[in-house]
Scaffold this active site. Structure first.
Site, PDB file in Angstrom:
ATOM      1  N   TRP A  90      30.120  20.439 -11.973  1.00 56.70           N
ATOM      2  CA  TRP A  90      29.819  18.833 -11.304  1.00 56.70           C
ATOM      3  C   TRP A  90      31.769  18.672 -10.830  1.00 56.70           C
ATOM      4  CZ3 TRP A  90      31.027  13.297 -13.684  1.00 56.70           C
ATOM      5  CH2 TRP A  90      30.816  12.715 -13.002  1.00 56.70           C
TER       6      TRP A  90
ATOM      7  N   ASP B 164      28.884  17.490 -22.078  1.00 57.02           N
ATOM      8  CA  ASP B 164      28.583  16.609 -21.139  1.00 57.02           C
ATOM      9  C   ASP B 164      27.359  16.462 -20.815  1.00 57.02           C
ATOM     10  OD1 ASP B 164      29.401  15.913 -17.492  1.00 57.02           O
ATOM     11  OD2 ASP B 164      28.124  15.030 -19.364  1.00 57.02           O
TER      12      ASP B 164
ATOM     13  N   LYS C  22      20.319   8.990 -15.677  1.00 59.99           N
ATOM     14  CA  LYS C  22      19.317   9.550 -14.959  1.00 59.99           C
ATOM     15  C   LYS C  22      17.998   9.944 -15.963  1.00 59.99           C
ATOM     16  CE  LYS C  22      22.467  11.713 -12.935  1.00 59.99           C
ATOM     17  NZ  LYS C  22      23.870  12.018 -13.195  1.00 59.99           N
TER      18      LYS C  22
HETATM   19  C1  LIG Z   1      27.182  16.900 -15.549  1.00 58.45           C
HETATM   20  C2  LIG Z   1      27.162  15.034 -14.761  1.00 58.45           C
HETATM   21  N1  LIG Z   1      28.001  14.369 -16.138  1.00 58.45           N
HETATM   22  C3  LIG Z   1      28.575  13.731 -15.541  1.00 58.45           C
HETATM   23  C4  LIG Z   1      27.506  12.969 -14.718  1.00 58.45           C
HETATM   24  C5  LIG Z   1      28.372  11.170 -14.322  1.00 58.45           C
HETATM   25  O1  LIG Z   1      26.698  10.163 -13.717  1.00 58.45           O
HETATM   26  P1  LIG Z   1      26.601   8.856 -14.584  1.00 58.45           P
HETATM   27  O2  LIG Z   1      25.885   8.304 -13.864  1.00 58.45           O
HETATM   28  O3  LIG Z   1      28.426   8.657 -14.655  1.00 58.45           O
HETATM   29  O4  LIG Z   1      26.542   8.666 -16.138  1.00 58.45           O
HETATM   30  C6  LIG Z   1      27.212  13.383 -13.588  1.00 58.45           C
HETATM   31  C7  LIG Z   1      26.123  13.099 -12.237  1.00 58.45           C
HETATM   32  N2  LIG Z   1      25.604  13.214 -11.601  1.00 58.45           N
HETATM   33  C8  LIG Z   1      25.072  13.458 -10.080  1.00 58.45           C
HETATM   34  C9  LIG Z   1      25.700  12.130  -9.678  1.00 58.45           C
HETATM   35  C10 LIG Z   1      26.946  11.552  -9.355  1.00 58.45           C
HETATM   36  O5  LIG Z   1      27.606  12.410  -8.782  1.00 58.45           O
HETATM   37  O6  LIG Z   1      27.321  10.949  -9.899  1.00 58.45           O
HETATM   38  C11 LIG Z   1      25.708  14.412  -9.264  1.00 58.45           C
HETATM   39  O7  LIG Z   1      25.777  15.453  -9.388  1.00 58.45           O
HETATM   40  O8  LIG Z   1      24.483  14.226  -7.911  1.00 58.45           O
HETATM   41  C12 LIG Z   1      26.345  14.858 -13.797  1.00 58.45           C
HETATM   42  O9  LIG Z   1      25.586  15.843 -12.963  1.00 58.45           O
END
Ligand SMILES: Cc1[nH+]cc(COP(=O)(O)O)c(/C=N/[C@@H](CC(=O)O)C(=O)O)c1O
Length: 401
Positions: A133, A214, A250
């Site tokens: 990520w 994660d 998600k």
């Molecule tokens: C692996 C991973 N870890 C943590 C997050 C953080 O999510 P949060 O909203 O802080 O709970 C995301 C978000 N991924 C998607 C959104 C982004 O980039 O913020 C994405 O990869 O599109 C991940 O894909």
């Protein structure tokens, strides 16, 4: 004049910047396949029914107040979050060896964990998968850790580079921190098999490498919350220590509520008490205490078995829709006889397809077909519908022929 007159214009975020560009495009056929956010068949964001019900219950509760939460967050939420990922029968939970703090979604959990390790752990190096990520390296660097990569994805097979992974972790300094995606690896959609996870676990424990999991997609990979937690539970079962960042963005559709939790599984209950006390010293000067609304929604759902079951049904519905998008895209490319092997579209799991398209092809698809995706060729399958699949397949076909 301004004291900031010399300030440079910062670049857009590689993921969130795709949405900025998408929003500016007036084309009626534009499709946003950038940010990993679920959309319905009608292309609309989804608020789960069970979330609406929980919110209604909260609003109707006359004794509800908006007081500060403790620094560690909503206690019910923390207990229920640990149970969700580690399992209700987890020995670590029964032995009170888990310190859990509510954080600002997955990102906040990763950052608080990173800051804690930079302050209290003897090894400052964290190994993250290549690729991973996009925000991971920045979160851990700014937390004060030294970021290195371990091989993860093999472009030739579009699968796991398992030998490379074992070699890189095998040559890491003992005690180094290792970031692991619990399931639905972002961006590749490639996960180790359970056998491979067991080999990873043995190697890591033999070198005292510290796992930092994660989990942002629990339930999204397979549709089963327990199945998607199997890798984590193998590590907890061996009695070792680990860090775990959880996000409800998600799997409960709570993106903007910023709901998550950091858990640290410790060797003993008295260590867990001291770990929690030190986590409070990281959080208090950072944001003091977390938001109450989203965590109250999650606690309301997780503590009521009927609502929990309703959530699992809606979660499986989202996972199944994504899987059907995979099949439909694969079939559409087959129908067009698009050159290349596209079987990875149906083999990969979770929200994303790592297409293998390069940045020039991605740019071409944006210009000519108004398809918005990240430049590494990642597609958020949740952004697709039966209506937009043919348009995407046309764009991919044109990009590769
Ligand atoms: C692996 C991973 N870890 C943590 C997050 C953080 O999510 P949060 O909203 O802080 O709970 C995301 C978000 N991924 C998607 C959104 C982004 O980039 O913020 C994405 O990869 O599109 C991940 O894909």
């Amino acid at each position: 004049s301004s004291v900031f007159a010399g300030l440079a214009q910062a670049p857009e975020d590689p993921i969130l910047g795709v949405t900025v560009a998408y929003n500016k495009d007036p084309s009626p056929v534009k499709v946003n396949l950038g940010v990993g956010a679920y959309r319905t068949e009608e292309g609309k964001p989804l608020v789960l029914n069970v979330v609406r019900r929980a919110e209604q219950m909260l609003i109707n509760n006359p004794s509800r107040v908006k007081e500060y939460l403790p620094i560690t967050g909503l206690a019910d939420f923390n207990k229920l979050s640990a149970k969700l990922i580690f399992g209700a029968d987890s020995p670590a939970i029964q032995e009170n060896r888990v310190a859990t703090v509510q954080c600002l979604s997955g990102t906040g959990s990763l950052r608080v964990g990173g800051e804690f390790l930079a302050r209290h752990y003897h090894e400052r190096t964290i190994y993250i998968p290549q690729p991973t990520w996009g925000n991971h390296p920045k979160v851990f660097t700014l937390a004060g850790l030294t970021v290195r990569s371990y091989r993860y994805y093999d472009p030739a097979t579009r699968g796991l580079d398992f030998q490379g992974l074992l070699e890189d972790l095998g040559s890491a300094p003992s005690g180094a921190i290792v970031l692991l995606h619990a399931c639905a690896h972002n961006p590749t959609g490639v996960d180790p098999t359970l056998d491979q996870w067991e080999q990873i676990r043995q190697l890591m424990r033999s070198k005292a490498l510290l796992p930092f999991f994660d989990s942002a997609y629990q339930g999204f990979a397979s549709g089963s919350l327990d199945q998607d937690a199997q890798s984590v539970r193998m590590f907890v079962a061996d009695g070792g220590e680990l860090l775990m960042a959880q996000s409800y963005a998600k799997n409960m559709g709570l993106y903007g509520e910023r709901v998550g939790a950091l858990s640290i599984v410790c060797g003993s209950a008295d260590v867990a008490v001291r770990v929690e006390s030190q986590l409070k010293l990281v959080i208090r000067p950072m944001y003091s205490n977390p938001p109450i609304h989203g965590a109250s929604i999650v606690a309301t759902i997780l503590k009521d078995s009927a609502m929990f079951n309703e959530w699992t049904v809606e979660l499986k519905g989202m996972a199944d829709r994504i899987i059907s998008m995979r099949q439909q895209l694969f079939d559409a490319l087959k129908t067009r006889e698009t050159p290349g092997d596209w079987s990875h579209i149906i083999k990969q799991i979770g929200m994303f397809t790592f297409t293998g398209l390069n940045s020039d092809q991605v740019a071409f698809m944006r210009q000519e077909y108004h398809i918005y995706m990240t430049s590494d060729g990642r597609i958020s399958m949740a952004g697709l519908s039966g209506r937009t699949i043919p348009h995407l397949a046309d764009a991919i076909h044109a990009a590769v022929t």
